[in-house]
Design an enzyme around this catalytic site. Structure first.
Site, PDB file in Angstrom:
ATOM      1  N   PRO A 319      28.264  31.877  46.179  1.00  0.00           N
ATOM      2  CA  PRO A 319      29.554  32.002  46.848  1.00  0.00           C
ATOM      3  C   PRO A 319      30.702  31.806  45.871  1.00  0.00           C
ATOM      4  CG  PRO A 319      28.656  29.826  47.226  1.00  0.00           C
ATOM      5  CD  PRO A 319      27.602  30.599  46.472  1.00  0.00           C
ATOM      6  N   GLY A 320      31.722  32.621  45.977  1.00  0.00           N
ATOM      7  CA  GLY A 320      32.928  32.447  45.175  1.00  0.00           C
ATOM      8  C   GLY A 320      34.128  32.514  46.083  1.00  0.00           C
ATOM      9  N   ARG A 321      34.381  33.722  46.612  1.00  0.00           N
ATOM     10  CA  ARG A 321      35.473  33.945  47.555  1.00  0.00           C
ATOM     11  C   ARG A 321      35.419  32.957  48.722  1.00  0.00           C
ATOM     12  NH1 ARG A 321      37.505  39.174  48.770  1.00  0.00           N
ATOM     13  NH2 ARG A 321      35.594  40.016  47.875  1.00  0.00           N
ATOM     14  N   ARG A 362      44.887  43.377  45.047  1.00  0.00           N
ATOM     15  CA  ARG A 362      43.834  43.765  45.995  1.00  0.00           C
ATOM     16  C   ARG A 362      44.321  44.737  47.064  1.00  0.00           C
ATOM     17  NH1 ARG A 362      41.664  40.897  49.203  1.00  0.00           N
ATOM     18  NH2 ARG A 362      39.577  41.806  49.148  1.00  0.00           N
ATOM     19  N   CYS A 393      57.479  48.863  39.999  1.00  0.00           N
ATOM     20  CA  CYS A 393      57.826  50.287  40.100  1.00  0.00           C
ATOM     21  C   CYS A 393      56.627  51.108  40.549  1.00  0.00           C
ATOM     22  CB  CYS A 393      58.361  50.780  38.756  1.00  0.00           C
ATOM     23  SG  CYS A 393      59.957  50.070  38.332  1.00  0.00           S
ATOM     24  N   GLU A 394      56.147  50.814  41.740  1.00  0.00           N
ATOM     25  CA  GLU A 394      55.028  51.525  42.353  1.00  0.00           C
ATOM     26  C   GLU A 394      55.257  51.554  43.856  1.00  0.00           C
ATOM     27  OE1 GLU A 394      52.272  52.915  41.082  1.00  0.00           O
ATOM     28  OE2 GLU A 394      52.515  52.309  39.000  1.00  0.00           O
TER      29      GLU A 394
END
Length: 467
Positions: A319-321, A362, A393-394
């Protein structure tokens, strides 16, 4: 509520529109506990985490800032450790890793999974027990393998025949024996974004079970000098809520495990089922708790081992998240607010903050959903369907695609986004020469710096064009 427009807009007449899962809250000031760390609360419209009010934190440390709840992180780590008491629990460092987190993990008795020389260096600096470190990666360099063997990492998860040869050569040259797990692809289609689904055949990770490559890799590790075959490793993807994928993968991996016993004559002592356990980013997400996961996964493995008449190997998960994700939120300051009129009498409110895709890629990369709340003051204004966007600037620089925020959001307000512990700071960039935010730890009403804010001097330090 009227039929939703797929993009989530508000009509100029005031009628609210949103995606099917988004509903106007009865109290837009309230927190949904599932989305936040366990010490998060709101009083008079002001968000506190770890006993620290967000306006106070921003006055001291600036914005944007990642806010890491130490008590929450430790409690989630312990929950996995205790629920999977008969397993080895490897925290997936790629989600978020620093020396402070590595020390917390060591103190709580977890193991650590790293996937680069840099992550290994953090573990070394933190004094993490190397026998409890696993080293992942599909293209580890010779230097990374040498350092891993020198430090005595507990296991290296091999991902190619070239790596098996390379690692055997390194181990032999250094006079060491290194534990090895063979990463396999089980041909499972995890129900997640295609970029984070990792057990189907057409992708870069692992050895295919179906093609016979996995069995060949096991044979080569078993025969190689300096390598000790520990077992098979399977990881089906990330942000997964359903254990059905684990059931299919376990069945196929254990079938290979049994075949190795029969054809190679060795009973591998371990097996890793990977991680990928999901968390709640919005109210549509319904993650399982560690105890439920442990019960379901253990039942699956024990059933398959009985059917195959093989002993249950020592199991591990990663597990990480699920540990760090809910333990961190990001706090921003609002700079501008726009109501943009669109065709058909539609209106969308854009709330621009002082961060964006440089601190959370994400949403742009995975079309990920997040939630948000105004963190600095109360509001009696009716909720308005809003989009929180960054300063880059996206056009795709979106932090939160759709959220109900008070209709009087204004410049200077603080907005906090929960669930940003995993893959936000670890994937942060200097796009547009942005400075990466700090990670500020909170506990018992106090703050402490985990990672400091980058400075212009940091930004220019690698720019050697002008002396």
């Amino acid at each position: 509520m009227p039929t939703a427009h797929p993009s989530g807009w508000a009509h100029a007449d005031g009628a609210l529109r949103g995606p099917h899962w988004l509903r106007e809250p009865s109290d837009p000031d309230a927190l949904v506990p599932l989305l936040w760390s366990r010490t998060a609360s709101k009083a008079d419209g002001v968000l506190s985490v770890g006993g620290v009010r967000m306006p106070d934190l921003v006055r001291e440390h600036g914005s944007p800032a990642y806010v890491l709840d130490e008590a929450d992180f430790r409690s989630r780590a312990v929950a996995f450790r205790d629920a999977f008491a008969d397993y080895d629990v490897y925290y997936a460092g790629k989600a978020f890793l620093c020396t402070t987190v590595a020390r917390w993990l060591a103190e709580e008795g977890l193991s650590l999974d790293v996937c680069s020389g840099g992550e290994l260096a953090v573990a070394e600096r933190a004094g993490f027990p190397m026998e409890r470190v696993g080293f992942h990666g599909n293209n580890k360099t010779l230097g990374e393998l040498e350092r891993a063997v020198e430090l005595g990492v507990g296991r290296v998860i091999v991902d190619s025949l070239h790596e098996i040869e390379r690692l055997a050569s390194v181990a032999t040259e250094l006079g060491r024996t290194t534990g090895v797990m063979v990463r396999v692809t089980a041909g499972v289609e995890a129900h997640t974004h295609e970029y984070i689904a990792t057990a189907h055949e057409d992708q870069k990770f692992g050895f295919s079970i179906a093609s016979g490559d996995a069995l060949e890799a096991v044979r080569r590790v078993h025969d190689a000098p300096g390598l000790r075959l520990l077992g098979l490793h399977s990881h089906i993807g990330s942000q997964i809520f359903d254990t059905s994928g684990f059931e299919v993968a376990a069945r196929r991996v254990l079938a290979l495990h049994a075949r190795v016993v029969e054809e190679v004559g060795v009973e591998m002592p371990e097996m890793d089922l990977g991680g990928g356990f999901g968390i709640a980013y919005t109210t549509q997400d319904d993650p399982s708790d560690p105890a439920q996961l442990a019960t379901e996964i253990t039942k699956i493995v024990e059933h398959e081992c009985r059917a195959l008449d093989v002993a249950v190997p020592r199991l591990s998960i990663e597990p990480g998240r699920a540990i760090v994700g809910p333990s961190m939120c990001t706090v921003y300051e609002v700079g501008t607010v726009k109501e943009v009129a669109l065709d058909g009498g539609l209106v969308r409110t854009y709330v621009s903050v002082d961060g964006g895709m440089s601190d959370n890629i994400r949403t742009a990369l995975y079309d990920a959903d997040y939630s948000a709340t105004v963190a600095s003051r109360p509001s009696g204004a009716p909720p308005a369907l809003s989009r929180v966007v960054g300063k880059h600037c996206e056009a795709g620089d979106i932090v939160v695609k759709d959220e109900f925020l008070p209709g009087d959001v204004r410049p200077g307000d603080l907005v906090a986004v929960p669930g940003t512990g995993a893959y936000c700071r670890s994937m942060a960039s200097n796009y547009n020469h942005a400075l990466r935010p700090p990670v500020i730890g909170v506990r018992d009403g106090k703050t402490f710096t985990v990672l400091r804010r980058e400075t212009v001097a940091d930004l220019l330090a690698t720019d050697v064009g002008v002396s």
